[in-house]
Every structure is written in structure tokens, then in C-alpha cells.
Motif scaffolding. Structure first.
Motif, PDB file in Angstrom:
ATOM      1  N   VAL A 275       0.793  -1.220   0.000  1.00 54.85           N
ATOM      2  CA  VAL A 275       0.000   0.000   0.000  1.00 54.85           C
ATOM      3  C   VAL A 275       0.831   1.277   0.000  1.00 54.85           C
ATOM      4  O   VAL A 275       0.597   2.180  -0.801  1.00 54.85           O
ATOM      5  CB  VAL A 275      -0.965  -0.011   1.209  1.00 54.85           C
ATOM      6  CG1 VAL A 275      -1.717   1.296   1.308  1.00 54.85           C
ATOM      7  CG2 VAL A 275      -1.935  -1.181   1.096  1.00 54.85           C
TER       8      VAL A 275
ATOM      9  N   MET B 189      -6.674   4.954  -3.347  1.00 54.81           N
ATOM     10  CA  MET B 189      -6.835   4.876  -1.897  1.00 54.81           C
ATOM     11  C   MET B 189      -6.722   6.273  -1.304  1.00 54.81           C
ATOM     12  O   MET B 189      -5.976   7.120  -1.814  1.00 54.81           O
ATOM     13  CB  MET B 189      -5.767   3.966  -1.270  1.00 54.81           C
ATOM     14  CG  MET B 189      -5.724   2.569  -1.847  1.00 54.81           C
ATOM     15  SD  MET B 189      -4.604   1.473  -0.957  1.00 54.81           S
ATOM     16  CE  MET B 189      -5.658   0.923   0.363  1.00 54.81           C
TER      17      MET B 189
ATOM     18  N   ARG C 252      -5.596   7.848   5.190  1.00 58.18           N
ATOM     19  CA  ARG C 252      -5.209   6.656   5.929  1.00 58.18           C
ATOM     20  C   ARG C 252      -3.941   6.906   6.752  1.00 58.18           C
ATOM     21  O   ARG C 252      -3.722   6.249   7.769  1.00 58.18           O
ATOM     22  CB  ARG C 252      -5.004   5.474   4.981  1.00 58.18           C
ATOM     23  CG  ARG C 252      -3.820   5.594   4.037  1.00 58.18           C
ATOM     24  CD  ARG C 252      -3.785   4.419   3.062  1.00 58.18           C
ATOM     25  NE  ARG C 252      -2.581   4.364   2.255  1.00 58.18           N
ATOM     26  CZ  ARG C 252      -2.412   4.976   1.094  1.00 58.18           C
ATOM     27  NH1 ARG C 252      -3.392   5.721   0.589  1.00 58.18           N
ATOM     28  NH2 ARG C 252      -1.283   4.846   0.424  1.00 58.18           N
TER      29      ARG C 252
ATOM     30  N   LEU D  21     -10.932   1.927   2.628  1.00 59.21           N
ATOM     31  CA  LEU D  21     -10.173   0.750   3.034  1.00 59.21           C
ATOM     32  C   LEU D  21     -11.075  -0.336   3.602  1.00 59.21           C
ATOM     33  O   LEU D  21     -10.784  -1.532   3.460  1.00 59.21           O
ATOM     34  CB  LEU D  21      -9.058   1.133   4.012  1.00 59.21           C
ATOM     35  CG  LEU D  21      -7.744   1.527   3.300  1.00 59.21           C
ATOM     36  CD1 LEU D  21      -7.893   2.824   2.523  1.00 59.21           C
ATOM     37  CD2 LEU D  21      -6.596   1.641   4.283  1.00 59.21           C
TER      38      LEU D  21
END
Length: 406
Positions: A43, A76, A80, A173
């Protein structure tokens, strides 16, 4: 729209580090550096930056991009990085010994600079080498009990809990997990990958609507049961350790979800290691012994978790649940949830999209399929028989009794 993010490189990461307080905090007096990219994980961009003449004087620089670096088409959210930082801060509050030191967080470039765990090995790799870790049962049992209890409705007031939940809303996610863990592996899907020798077993899984219904019960629970703040990716690739220390890393998937998901993901990966020893432990005697160590580790970890969780509930619970019978039922349900979520984690790693090093390093397709088939049969027994399990030893008996279908 996601903000523009300039990705670091091995050339620019050093210049960046020199602009942060970490330069003086960790590298006072150092003018020459070496940097390399670390390829573990799918990721984030991860770099190790060290003093040129002292490789032990080093840090890890981790940057979130608006996509998964290994899969650039997989978009994404960069937020995060903030979720990971907030989770690690909370983790450090309750489990400082299991948390890497955080030196710096850059909220504008989505970068975390942290302790380099260069004295530690990724747990998955250690298990592949049959290393026995004497303290990991206690470290992980306590870690899960404390991080999960202290963010649950058993400890927090109703008002506190509801204020916490929005800070960890993580829809993209979570959707990744909903698709890759709880949906795609149980039907024909272009993302699924598996060893061709598993074809009959995979077809049987696709045709088993009872199995799929059990997975979907877990999926619904995952999507709707905000039980505690969970790591949400707690597998043996997110743990770094040596024989003395254990550190939990990479919590960017964190959100408020079901407690059993964290415990199940971890124990499920121990069961995957058990299955993969078919290849990694070449000697029959060593394989049998190490598999028994892994089976015992599952038992010890759950028992330590359960004891600590109940002790915290008894001594620090908020008093809103005054029923001894409720505690018994709660822990039984939690164990059964753990086995279900553990099974889902195992299956998705074997026949879904994101596979693990335990198996992809096995070149011989027959040995690999034999190990994977064993893993699938352990997972199926955990999933379908979990409602009759009242003690972790019953789950381990299923693991020990399982045999490959190939």
C-alpha cells in the motif's frame, strides 16, 4: 478530490528528512545519508534512511499516496496516514512496548517518520524459518486485550465512544476488506487467483451456498458492528519481533469494527503458517514439532487475551453491564466470531486476490496446493463448526485433525 501528493524517492527522501526535526533528534551531527526503498507491503511507500557510516542509526519514512504503490490503479485515500498516526498514538497509550516510536508526522505530505525496527524480523518470515518466540503469546494476547477493551463500550461511556467513532471512519479501506475478504473469494471473480491444482476444491467452495451464507453473516457483522477500534489488518506481516520484543505496525486500515476480526485475522495467519510448514519445515520431525508449537501458540494467545480482557472488564469496566451471565455469553460469542473471521482471512489469502509469502514462495505446485488445501480445510471447519466451540482447544483440535484434499 484527493490532494496532489509528490511521491518521495530514494534521492528526495534524504533532503526531506533534513527539513524535519528528526534530523537533529536522531541524526545530530550526521551530514551523509543512505536511503533505500523497502518493498514489503502493498500500500505505502516505505524508505529506510540511515547514516552513511552507521547503518544502525536509522529511521523508517512512510508515505501514503492516493493509490496503492504496488497496484497504481487501486485508488486509496491519503487520510489513511492520519488514521494510522492516530491509531499508533492510542496504541502507545495502552501498549507502549508493542508500539514503534513515532518521531514525526507530516499531515500535509501524509508522511510518518518512525523507529526503524531493524533489530526485528517480520513475524511471517520468522515463522517460515521455524523460529520459536517465547514471549509473543503474552505480547499479542495483552496487545489485543488492551487495545480492544479500552476502545469498547465496556470501558468508554456511550458519549465518549460515539465521539471516537467518526475519527476513524475509513470507508475506502473498509470497502477493500468487504470485497477482498468477504465477497470475491466465494464466487467467480477476475481478482481471484489460486493454484490450478486447487480447482476442484475452489469449485466446491463456489457451489457451497451454506458456506457463502456464513461468510456473509460475518460480512454484515464487519460492516455494522462498531464494537471497538480495531487494527483491521492484524496479520503476521503487520508484526515485527525478535525473541524479546514484539511490535505491531501498519494500522492504516483501522476503524471501529468487530473485536473478533482482529483476533481472528491474527490466529488465522498462525493457522496459515501451520499449513505452509508442509514446505517450509523440510524435516518431518521438525515439521511436527513446529506445527505443535503453532497450535499451542493459538491456545496460549487466546487464553492470555481472555484472562486480560476479563480482568480489565472486572476492574475498569464502566459498570453498564452488570451481569455475570452476559460476560460468559459475550466471551463465547467473541470466540466464535474469532474463528469465523479467522476462516475468512485464511480463505481470502488462499483463493482471493492478496496472497501471502508463506505460500507464494513455494515453487513446487503440488506441495503448494497440498499446503493450501490443508489451509482451506482448516478454515472450512472453523467457519462451519464455530457455533459449537466453547473453548479454544476445540478449535485447535480441528486444526490438528485437518488433512489436505489433494
Amino acid at each position: 478530490m484527493e490532494p496532489q501528493v509528490v511521491a518521495l524517492t530514494t534521492q528526495t527522501v534524504v533532503d526531506y528528512l533534513k527539513t524535519t526535526p528528526v534530523h537533529q533528534q536522531v541524526f545530530a551531527g550526521v551530514s551523509e545519508f543512505a536511503a533505500c526503498q523497502i518493498s514489503e507491503g502493498n500500500v505505502n511507500l516505505i524508505f529506510r534512511v540511515s547514516a552513511l557510516h552507521n547503518s544502525q542509526q536509522s529511521v523508517i519514512v512512510k508515505q501514503a499516496l492516493p493509490y496503492a504503490w504496488r497496484y497504481p490503479d487501486f485508488k486509496m485515500p491519503v487520510d489513511r496516514s492520519r488514521i494510522e498516526y492516530d491509531f499508533l498514538q492510542n496504541q502507545a497509550r495502552y501498549c507502549p512496548d508493542q508500539t514503534p516510536k513515532i518521531y514525526y508526522y507530516d499531515e500535509n505530505r501524509y508522511i510518518i517518520i518512525m523507529e526503524d525496527l531493524n533489530r526485528h524480523l517480520v513475524m511471517r518470515e520468522g515463522l517460515m524459518q521455524q523460529i520459536e518466540y517465547p514471549h509473543v503469546d503474552r505480547h499479542m494476547g495483552l496487545f489485543m486485550a488492551r487495545t480492544l477493551f479500552y476502545t469498547s463500550d465496556l470501558y468508554l461511556s456511550s458519549t465518549e465512544k460515539k465521539a471516537w467513532v467518526p475519527r476513524f471512519i475509513n470507508p475506502v479501506l473498509c470497502k477493500v476488506q468487504e470485497d477482498l475478504v468477504f465477497t470475491q473469494p466465494y464466487m467467480e471473480h477476475p481478482n481471484n487467483r489460486y493454484t490450478s491444482l486447487l480447482e476442484p476444491q475452489v469449485r466446491s467452495i463456489y457451489a457451497d451456498d451454506d458456506l457463502r451464507s456464513e461468510i456473509f453473516l460475518l460480512k454484515e457483522r464487519y460492516m455494522s458492528h462498531a464494537q471497538a477500534l480495531i487494527h483491521n489488518d492484524l496479520h503476521t506481516g503487520s508484526i515485527m519481533l525478535n525473541v524479546q520484543e514484539t511490535k505491531v505496525v501498519d494500522p492504516e486500515f483501522a476503524f471501529f469494527g468487530p473485536i473478533g476480526h482482529d483476533i481472528g485475522s491474527y490466529l488465522g495467519n498462525l493457522a496459515l503458517s501451520y499449513a505452509a510448514q508442509e514446505y517450509h519445515a523440510k524435516d518431518d520431525t521438525k515439521r511436527t514439532a513446529y506445527r505443535q508449537w503453532l497450535a499451542d501458540l493459538i491456545v496460549r494467545t487466546w487464553n492470555i487475551f481472555e484472562e486480560e480482557f476479563l480482568t480489565l472488564w472486572e476492574n475498569q469496566g464502566n459498570g453498564d453491564w452488570p451481569s455475570a451471565a452476559f460476560r460468559v455469553k459475550y466471551m463465547r460469542n467473541l470466540l466464535q466470531d474469532t474463528l469465523g473471521f479467522g476462516a475468512a482471512e485464511m480463505m481470502r489469502r488462499l483463493i482471493g486476490m492478496a496472497h501471502v509469502h508463506d505460500f507464494w514462495t513455494i515453487d513446487d505446485p503440488h506441495i503448494r496446493a497440498t499446503a493450501e488445501s490443508l489451509g482451506l480445510n482448516i478454515a472450512t471447519s472453523w467457519l462451519k463448526q464455530r457455533y459449537r466451540v466453547e473453548d479454544i482447544r476445540q478449535a485447535v483440535e480441528m486444526l490438528l485433525a485437518a488433512r489436505p484434499s489433494i
